[in-house]
Motif scaffolding. Structure first.
Motif, PDB file in Angstrom:
ATOM      1  N   LEU A   1       0.998  -1.177  -0.036  1.00 57.17           N
ATOM      2  CA  LEU A   1      -0.142   0.156  -0.093  1.00 57.17           C
ATOM      3  C   LEU A   1       0.807   1.204   0.136  1.00 57.17           C
ATOM      4  CD1 LEU A   1      -0.517   1.119   3.406  1.00 57.17           C
ATOM      5  CD2 LEU A   1      -0.783  -1.395   3.297  1.00 57.17           C
ATOM      6  N   GLY A   2       0.574   2.362  -0.481  1.00 56.54           N
ATOM      7  CA  GLY A   2       1.116   3.456  -0.621  1.00 56.54           C
ATOM      8  C   GLY A   2       0.506   4.791   0.303  1.00 56.54           C
ATOM      9  N   LEU A   3       1.689   5.273   0.939  1.00 58.97           N
ATOM     10  CA  LEU A   3       1.244   6.558   1.440  1.00 58.97           C
ATOM     11  C   LEU A   3       2.194   7.510   1.009  1.00 58.97           C
ATOM     12  CD1 LEU A   3       1.045   5.513   5.335  1.00 58.97           C
ATOM     13  CD2 LEU A   3      -0.961   5.916   3.854  1.00 58.97           C
ATOM     14  N   GLY A   4       1.558   8.524   0.103  1.00 57.82           N
ATOM     15  CA  GLY A   4       2.610   9.375  -0.560  1.00 57.82           C
ATOM     16  C   GLY A   4       3.584   8.626  -1.246  1.00 57.82           C
ATOM     17  N   ALA A   5       4.987   9.020  -1.328  1.00 61.95           N
ATOM     18  CA  ALA A   5       5.713   8.188  -2.224  1.00 61.95           C
ATOM     19  C   ALA A   5       6.186   6.909  -1.308  1.00 61.95           C
ATOM     20  CB  ALA A   5       6.949   9.039  -2.374  1.00 61.95           C
ATOM     21  N   GLU A   6       5.992   6.759  -0.149  1.00 61.81           N
ATOM     22  CA  GLU A   6       6.276   5.667   0.413  1.00 61.81           C
ATOM     23  C   GLU A   6       5.482   4.172   0.390  1.00 61.81           C
ATOM     24  OE1 GLU A   6       9.017   6.083   1.972  1.00 61.81           O
ATOM     25  OE2 GLU A   6       9.159   8.117   2.328  1.00 61.81           O
ATOM     26  N   VAL A   7       6.311   3.181  -0.015  1.00 63.95           N
ATOM     27  CA  VAL A   7       5.409   1.928  -0.003  1.00 63.95           C
ATOM     28  C   VAL A   7       5.609   1.017   1.211  1.00 63.95           C
ATOM     29  CG1 VAL A   7       5.225  -0.216  -1.405  1.00 63.95           C
ATOM     30  CG2 VAL A   7       5.910   1.895  -2.387  1.00 63.95           C
ATOM     31  N   PHE A   8       4.452   0.679   1.891  1.00 64.10           N
ATOM     32  CA  PHE A   8       4.348  -0.276   2.907  1.00 64.10           C
ATOM     33  C   PHE A   8       3.629  -1.720   2.505  1.00 64.10           C
ATOM     34  CE2 PHE A   8       4.329   4.033   4.253  1.00 64.10           C
ATOM     35  CZ  PHE A   8       5.143   4.067   5.508  1.00 64.10           C
ATOM     36  N   ALA A   9       3.920  -2.524   3.491  1.00 62.01           N
ATOM     37  CA  ALA A   9       3.448  -4.027   3.297  1.00 62.01           C
ATOM     38  C   ALA A   9       2.670  -4.396   4.706  1.00 62.01           C
ATOM     39  CB  ALA A   9       4.392  -4.757   2.581  1.00 62.01           C
TER      40      ALA A   9
ATOM     41  N   LEU B   1      -2.084   9.400   9.911  1.00 58.74           N
ATOM     42  CA  LEU B   1      -1.528  10.321  11.142  1.00 58.74           C
ATOM     43  C   LEU B   1      -1.001   9.392  12.116  1.00 58.74           C
ATOM     44  CD1 LEU B   1      -4.899  12.274  11.487  1.00 58.74           C
ATOM     45  CD2 LEU B   1      -2.860  13.121  10.725  1.00 58.74           C
ATOM     46  N   LYS B   2      -1.395   8.195  12.149  1.00 57.07           N
ATOM     47  CA  LYS B   2      -0.620   7.172  13.185  1.00 57.07           C
ATOM     48  C   LYS B   2       0.881   7.212  12.865  1.00 57.07           C
ATOM     49  CE  LYS B   2      -0.295   3.735  16.024  1.00 57.07           C
ATOM     50  NZ  LYS B   2      -0.124   4.315  17.457  1.00 57.07           N
ATOM     51  N   LEU B   3       1.381   7.334  11.880  1.00 53.13           N
ATOM     52  CA  LEU B   3       2.848   7.359  11.265  1.00 53.13           C
ATOM     53  C   LEU B   3       3.322   8.647  11.431  1.00 53.13           C
ATOM     54  CD1 LEU B   3       3.026   4.914   8.494  1.00 53.13           C
ATOM     55  CD2 LEU B   3       3.556   4.319  10.729  1.00 53.13           C
ATOM     56  N   GLY B   4       2.448   9.895  11.927  1.00 55.54           N
ATOM     57  CA  GLY B   4       3.231  11.279  12.044  1.00 55.54           C
ATOM     58  C   GLY B   4       3.226  11.634  10.635  1.00 55.54           C
ATOM     59  N   LEU B   5       2.557  11.266   9.644  1.00 53.84           N
ATOM     60  CA  LEU B   5       2.582  12.054   8.248  1.00 53.84           C
ATOM     61  C   LEU B   5       1.406  12.892   8.372  1.00 53.84           C
ATOM     62  CD1 LEU B   5       3.376   8.778   6.160  1.00 53.84           C
ATOM     63  CD2 LEU B   5       4.953  10.509   6.502  1.00 53.84           C
ATOM     64  N   PRO B   6       1.560  13.855   7.488  1.00 60.91           N
ATOM     65  CA  PRO B   6       0.189  14.906   7.347  1.00 60.91           C
ATOM     66  C   PRO B   6      -0.909  14.268   6.816  1.00 60.91           C
ATOM     67  CG  PRO B   6       2.007  15.307   5.482  1.00 60.91           C
ATOM     68  CD  PRO B   6       2.505  14.268   6.518  1.00 60.91           C
ATOM     69  N   ARG B   7      -2.093  14.835   7.329  1.00 68.66           N
ATOM     70  CA  ARG B   7      -3.358  14.201   6.893  1.00 68.66           C
ATOM     71  C   ARG B   7      -3.403  14.795   5.356  1.00 68.66           C
ATOM     72  NH1 ARG B   7      -8.143  13.670  10.079  1.00 68.66           N
ATOM     73  NH2 ARG B   7      -7.092  14.715  11.449  1.00 68.66           N
ATOM     74  N   VAL B   8      -4.154  13.908   4.258  1.00 65.79           N
ATOM     75  CA  VAL B   8      -4.332  14.270   3.165  1.00 65.79           C
ATOM     76  C   VAL B   8      -6.028  14.110   2.793  1.00 65.79           C
ATOM     77  CG1 VAL B   8      -2.086  14.092   1.891  1.00 65.79           C
ATOM     78  CG2 VAL B   8      -3.803  12.228   1.977  1.00 65.79           C
ATOM     79  N   GLU B   9      -6.614  14.768   1.786  1.00 69.36           N
ATOM     80  CA  GLU B   9      -7.720  14.364   1.332  1.00 69.36           C
ATOM     81  C   GLU B   9      -7.962  13.190   0.625  1.00 69.36           C
ATOM     82  OE1 GLU B   9     -10.662  16.153   2.116  1.00 69.36           O
ATOM     83  OE2 GLU B   9      -9.605  17.232   3.591  1.00 69.36           O
ATOM     84  N   PRO B  10      -8.897  12.311   0.918  1.00 72.15           N
ATOM     85  CA  PRO B  10      -9.079  11.128   0.354  1.00 72.15           C
ATOM     86  C   PRO B  10      -9.475  11.317  -1.298  1.00 72.15           C
ATOM     87  CG  PRO B  10     -10.603  11.142   1.928  1.00 72.15           C
ATOM     88  CD  PRO B  10      -9.997  12.453   1.884  1.00 72.15           C
ATOM     89  N   THR B  11      -8.846  10.599  -2.291  1.00 72.52           N
ATOM     90  CA  THR B  11      -9.076  10.582  -3.644  1.00 72.52           C
ATOM     91  C   THR B  11      -9.522   9.203  -4.231  1.00 72.52           C
ATOM     92  OG1 THR B  11      -6.934   9.165  -4.217  1.00 72.52           O
ATOM     93  CG2 THR B  11      -6.810  11.577  -3.984  1.00 72.52           C
ATOM     94  N   GLY B  12      -9.893   9.094  -5.361  1.00 70.09           N
ATOM     95  CA  GLY B  12     -10.486   7.894  -5.954  1.00 70.09           C
ATOM     96  C   GLY B  12      -9.673   6.532  -5.686  1.00 70.09           C
ATOM     97  N   ALA B  13      -8.448   6.798  -5.419  1.00 70.42           N
ATOM     98  CA  ALA B  13      -7.492   5.744  -4.965  1.00 70.42           C
ATOM     99  C   ALA B  13      -7.447   5.352  -3.612  1.00 70.42           C
ATOM    100  CB  ALA B  13      -6.197   5.990  -5.616  1.00 70.42           C
ATOM    101  N   THR B  14      -8.000   6.216  -2.748  1.00 73.69           N
ATOM    102  CA  THR B  14      -7.832   5.626  -1.225  1.00 73.69           C
ATOM    103  C   THR B  14      -8.997   4.662  -1.023  1.00 73.69           C
ATOM    104  OG1 THR B  14      -7.890   8.194  -0.764  1.00 73.69           O
ATOM    105  CG2 THR B  14      -8.310   6.635   1.129  1.00 73.69           C
ATOM    106  N   ARG B  15      -8.218   3.650  -0.262  1.00 74.79           N
ATOM    107  CA  ARG B  15      -8.658   2.514   0.277  1.00 74.79           C
ATOM    108  C   ARG B  15      -9.011   2.455   1.767  1.00 74.79           C
ATOM    109  NH1 ARG B  15     -10.218   2.989  -4.094  1.00 74.79           N
ATOM    110  NH2 ARG B  15      -9.763   1.986  -6.052  1.00 74.79           N
TER     111      ARG B  15
END
Length: 162
Positions: free
Chosen positions: A12-20, A63-77
């Motif tokens: 899954l992606g958060l901004g440019a970062e990829v997590f699993a 937010l849990k990871l301390g990253l800034p909040r962003v508005e949901p998009t069509g790709a948000t899951r």
């Protein structure tokens, strides 16, 4: 083709970062719908999401990871997960900017969590996998230790919310 020692992960992606997260913890992946807000929860607790008739506590992973909040998009899951915490399994939703794919990593590809050089707390990290990016460069996929991502205080707040 996945080998016998390979483990399956949902990336899954958060901004440019990829997590699993391990496929074994993922119950389902939902299109984003705003959760029903809960007053006085931690800031990363967005509220409850209706998952097959049950209110499931839903976290803003950014937010849990301390990253800034962003508005949901069509790709948000919303990833609906069953997370082992202490002596029970907690069902929760994690909001991610996007779900990328299911991948298999062999044990030999998974490196231990780095001690420094990452912008989030390394105790959440089970390991990292070096990965080629589409532009010929390389990057990392960070594998979450879901049990550690949620502290006992989080688990108590989420149980109360549910």
């Amino acid at each position: 083709m996945a080998g016998p020692a390979d483990r399956q992960f949902v990336t899954l992606g958060l901004g440019a970062e990829v997590f699993a997260v391990s496929v074994s913890h993922v119950r389902e992946i939902l299109d984003y719908q705003p959760p029903f807000a809960i007053p006085e929860g931690p800031d990363y607790l967005m509220g409850l999401t209706d998952v097959r008739g049950r209110g499931t506590p839903t976290l803003d992973l950014r937010l849990k990871l301390g990253l800034p909040r962003v508005e949901p998009t069509g790709a948000t899951r919303i990833l609906v997960l069953d997370v082992p915490v202490d002596d029970r399994v907690l069902s929760l939703g994690l909001v991610a900017d996007r779900v990328i794919e299911v991948v298999a990593f062999s044990e030999s590809q998974i490196e231990g969590a780095p001690d420094i050089g990452v912008p989030w707390r390394s105790d959440y990290i089970q390991g990292v996998v070096r990965r080629e990016t589409g532009s010929g460069g390389s990057g990392f996929v960070v594998i979450f230790d879901l049990g550690r991502l949620l502290t006992s205080q989080d688990a108590a707040a989420l149980s109360q919310a549910a």
